[in-house]
Enzyme design. Structure first.
Site, PDB file in Angstrom:
ATOM      1  N   LYS A 152     -29.456  -1.990 -22.586  1.00 14.75           N
ATOM      2  CA  LYS A 152     -28.020  -2.141 -22.362  1.00 14.75           C
ATOM      3  C   LYS A 152     -27.473  -3.077 -23.436  1.00 14.75           C
ATOM      4  O   LYS A 152     -27.951  -4.205 -23.597  1.00 14.75           O
ATOM      5  CB  LYS A 152     -27.745  -2.751 -20.982  1.00 14.75           C
ATOM      6  CG  LYS A 152     -27.858  -1.748 -19.862  1.00 14.75           C
ATOM      7  CD  LYS A 152     -26.924  -2.090 -18.717  1.00 14.75           C
ATOM      8  CE  LYS A 152     -27.619  -2.863 -17.646  1.00 14.75           C
ATOM      9  NZ  LYS A 152     -26.704  -3.304 -16.578  1.00 14.75           N
ATOM     10  N   GLU A 245     -29.198   3.855 -15.167  1.00 13.15           N
ATOM     11  CA  GLU A 245     -28.687   3.039 -14.076  1.00 13.15           C
ATOM     12  C   GLU A 245     -27.796   3.802 -13.109  1.00 13.15           C
ATOM     13  O   GLU A 245     -26.633   3.472 -12.895  1.00 13.15           O
ATOM     14  CB  GLU A 245     -27.918   1.831 -14.635  1.00 13.15           C
ATOM     15  CG  GLU A 245     -27.882   0.692 -13.633  1.00 13.15           C
ATOM     16  CD  GLU A 245     -27.312  -0.578 -14.237  1.00 13.15           C
ATOM     17  OE1 GLU A 245     -27.864  -1.624 -13.953  1.00 13.15           O
ATOM     18  OE2 GLU A 245     -26.344  -0.485 -14.998  1.00 13.15           O
TER      19      GLU A 245
HETATM   20  N1  LIG Z   1     -28.144  -6.354 -21.781  1.00 12.72           N
HETATM   21  C1  LIG Z   1     -28.542  -6.728 -20.605  1.00 12.72           C
HETATM   22  O1  LIG Z   1     -29.243  -5.993 -19.901  1.00 12.72           O
HETATM   23  C2  LIG Z   1     -28.153  -8.075 -20.098  1.00 12.72           C
HETATM   24  C3  LIG Z   1     -28.756  -8.595 -18.951  1.00 12.72           C
HETATM   25  C4  LIG Z   1     -28.422  -9.882 -18.546  1.00 12.72           C
HETATM   26  C5  LIG Z   1     -27.501 -10.618 -19.272  1.00 12.72           C
HETATM   27  N2  LIG Z   1     -26.924 -10.079 -20.385  1.00 12.72           N
HETATM   28  C6  LIG Z   1     -25.967 -10.854 -21.184  1.00 12.72           C
HETATM   29  O2  LIG Z   1     -26.646 -11.967 -21.725  1.00 12.72           O
HETATM   30  C7  LIG Z   1     -25.692 -12.988 -22.020  1.00 12.72           C
HETATM   31  C8  LIG Z   1     -26.259 -14.316 -21.644  1.00 12.72           C
HETATM   32  O3  LIG Z   1     -27.448 -14.536 -22.347  1.00 12.72           O
HETATM   33  P1  LIG Z   1     -28.115 -15.982 -22.449  1.00 12.72           P
HETATM   34  O4  LIG Z   1     -28.127 -16.609 -21.136  1.00 12.72           O
HETATM   35  O5  LIG Z   1     -29.365 -15.808 -23.182  1.00 12.72           O
HETATM   36  O6  LIG Z   1     -27.019 -16.805 -23.263  1.00 12.72           O
HETATM   37  P2  LIG Z   1     -26.800 -17.118 -24.833  1.00 12.72           P
HETATM   38  O7  LIG Z   1     -27.260 -16.023 -25.676  1.00 12.72           O
HETATM   39  O8  LIG Z   1     -25.395 -17.542 -24.936  1.00 12.72           O
HETATM   40  O9  LIG Z   1     -27.737 -18.391 -25.056  1.00 12.72           O
HETATM   41  C9  LIG Z   1     -27.477 -19.582 -24.347  1.00 12.72           C
HETATM   42  C10 LIG Z   1     -27.359 -20.777 -25.285  1.00 12.72           C
HETATM   43  O10 LIG Z   1     -28.662 -21.155 -25.720  1.00 12.72           O
HETATM   44  C11 LIG Z   1     -28.708 -21.245 -27.140  1.00 12.72           C
HETATM   45  N3  LIG Z   1     -30.070 -20.865 -27.506  1.00 12.72           N
HETATM   46  C12 LIG Z   1     -30.620 -19.636 -27.427  1.00 12.72           C
HETATM   47  N4  LIG Z   1     -31.921 -19.678 -27.707  1.00 12.72           N
HETATM   48  C13 LIG Z   1     -32.218 -20.969 -27.993  1.00 12.72           C
HETATM   49  C14 LIG Z   1     -33.410 -21.640 -28.327  1.00 12.72           C
HETATM   50  N5  LIG Z   1     -34.589 -21.003 -28.368  1.00 12.72           N
HETATM   51  N6  LIG Z   1     -33.332 -22.959 -28.565  1.00 12.72           N
HETATM   52  C15 LIG Z   1     -32.161 -23.630 -28.479  1.00 12.72           C
HETATM   53  N7  LIG Z   1     -31.005 -23.042 -28.120  1.00 12.72           N
HETATM   54  C16 LIG Z   1     -31.036 -21.727 -27.874  1.00 12.72           C
HETATM   55  C17 LIG Z   1     -27.641 -20.315 -27.604  1.00 12.72           C
HETATM   56  O11 LIG Z   1     -27.190 -20.690 -28.901  1.00 12.72           O
HETATM   57  C18 LIG Z   1     -26.563 -20.512 -26.552  1.00 12.72           C
HETATM   58  O12 LIG Z   1     -25.801 -21.647 -26.832  1.00 12.72           O
HETATM   59  C19 LIG Z   1     -24.423 -12.604 -21.286  1.00 12.72           C
HETATM   60  O13 LIG Z   1     -23.463 -12.183 -22.219  1.00 12.72           O
HETATM   61  C20 LIG Z   1     -24.843 -11.450 -20.406  1.00 12.72           C
HETATM   62  O14 LIG Z   1     -23.795 -10.515 -20.212  1.00 12.72           O
HETATM   63  C21 LIG Z   1     -27.243  -8.841 -20.803  1.00 12.72           C
END
Ligand SMILES: NC(=O)c1ccc[n+]([C@@H]2O[C@H](COP(=O)([O-])OP(=O)(O)OC[C@H]3O[C@@H](n4cnc5c(N)ncnc54)[C@H](O)[C@@H]3O)[C@@H](O)[C@H]2O)c1
Ligand SMILES: [Zn+2]
Length: 374
Positions: A152, A245
């Site tokens: 997705k 899905e």
């Molecule tokens: N495609 C899918 O199936 C699916 C499923 C669930 C969520 N999502 C999406 O995922 C997003 C959220 O993802 P997330 O929670 O990973 O958030 P994100 O990608 O915003 O990462 C969170 C924070 O952590 C930082 N970061 C990332 N990796 C790091 C690391 N190793 N070390 C230090 N900092 C790091 C990033 O810069 C950011 O500030 C939402 O947009 C959501 O809609 C998609």
């Protein structure tokens, strides 16, 4: 339970989607093998790495070095960190950068980051030249157990989250559990809610194992790889059964109907991260099931106890700045789910590890339940 991986020996989970099948390679340090694994799949490809400013600071050099060691030339596209990058403007920037770097059908996009980068880069890969191959290198726990698997991809519209997107499977997922060592603790905890979700929805033994081993997962011991691999296996199984899905992939939304309403009412802001909202949502879902006599109250309390132990929010009062009233929460849930004749679809449970889709939950029951909780 299952054997733990030895250090240095990755666990490989295959997502068995026929012609679109791919491996998830899980282990401490596997980023170093990115170059050779990519070269094996796509000889002579060049790569564009899409990442964000925070991730690039810690991990871009290692990704580039691994590609260079396999003679793969790469460019990088760096977007600002945070949900704001899942925008039309960032999408345009990334697409333009891929085209300018002459990334073509024989080449590759690499998403190095959390769910934001994965969703954005994946959608750009799905769109540029009507579909480029891409590799996910997830760097948050949430991305490692959830968003990097399943294909997705997408961005947000002014009308709501994830409204513009495509199904586009990666050709490889490189899940280096050591990358999580630099992740802020709060982000790690939020991702852990999705790990716990897999146990709660489909594997009671895994949930018991998490209760006993969560400290080692947070500390980066071998339990971390096991937890991530178990989560990926479960997600992969759902994806294989229901790629588009339409059916039981919906079980992955345990805790998410309540959760999305909480998340939306906090304005998708730092006040409540997605995983935190899911933790709260799962506590609500179990408590709702106990109230309906589906499970003993003690079972709901056990779920709450575990999520609270790791430091996740479990009470509405844990949300800083508070949440809006019942009317607004109901409105958000009804928007999310489309009410049919006063009925909502919820993911409920018969026990820990036994979730099911309940298409006929009465909105009045949910309202009465929330009234007790607020
Ligand atoms: N495609 C899918 O199936 C699916 C499923 C669930 C969520 N999502 C999406 O995922 C997003 C959220 O993802 P997330 O929670 O990973 O958030 P994100 O990608 O915003 O990462 C969170 C924070 O952590 C930082 N970061 C990332 N990796 C790091 C690391 N190793 N070390 C230090 N900092 C790091 C990033 O810069 C950011 O500030 C939402 O947009 C959501 O809609 C998609
Ligand atoms: Zn989620």
């Amino acid at each position: 339970m299952t054997m733990l991986s030895r250090m240095g020996e990755p666990i490989v989970v295959n997502v068995a989607l026929g012609a679109r099948a791919y491996d998830i390679v899980i282990g401490r340090g596997v980023l170093a093998s990115l170059g050779t694994r990519v070269a094996a799949l796509k000889p002579d490809a060049k790569a564009a790495i899409v990442t964000d400013e925070s991730v690039s600071r810690y991990h871009l050099k290692a990704a580039e070095a691994s590609l260079a060691s396999a003679n793969i030339s790469s460019t990088s596209v760096i977007v600002p960190p945070g949900e704001g990058s899942k925008s039309i403007a960032s999408f345009e920037r990334v697409c333009d950068a891929l085209i300018a770097a002459k990334i073509e059908r024989g080449d590759l996009v690499i998403a190095l980051g959390g769910g934001v980068v994965g969703d954005l880069a994946g959608f750009a890969a799905a769109s540029v030249r009507r579909g480029l191959d891409y590799v996910q290198v997830p760097t948050t726990l949430l991305a490692q157990v959830d968003s990097s698997v399943g294909g997705k991809t997408g961005i947000n519209s002014r009308h709501g989250k994830n409204l513009i997107g495509a199904f586009h499977q990666p050709i490889l997922v490189i899940t280096d559990t050591a990358l999580l060592d630099t992740l802020p603790a709060r982000e790690f905890r939020a991702g852990y809610a999705e790990v716990a979700k897999y146990g709660l929805l489909g594997d009671a033994a895994f949930f018991s194992w998490l209760e006993a081993n969560w400290k080692d997962i947070f500390a980066g011991g071998p339990a971390r790889e096991h937890a991530i691999a178990t989560s990926c296996r479960m997600k992969a199984a759902f994806v294989v059964r229901d790629e588009g899905e339409t059916g039981d992939r919906a079980l992955l939304n345990l805790g998410h109907t309540f959760g999305h309403a909480f998340e939306a009412s906090a304005g998708f802001s730092n006040r409540l991260l997605h995983g935190e909202a899911v933790a709260l949502g799962m506590v609500m879902a179990f408590s709702f099931c106990a109230r309906r006599g589906l499970i003993p109250v003690a079972e709901a309390e056990r779920v709450e106890r575990h999520l609270a132990a790791v430091g996740l929010p479990t009470h509405l009062s844990d949300v800083s700045g508070g949440l809006p009233g019942i009317d607004r929460l109901m409105e958000l849930m009804e928007q999310d789910k489309k009410v049919k004749r006063g009925k909502l679809t919820f993911i409920l449970v018969r026990a820990i590890g036994q979730a099911f889709v309940a298409p006929d939950v009465s909105a009045a029951d949910v309202r009465a339940f929330l009234a007790e909780k607020i």
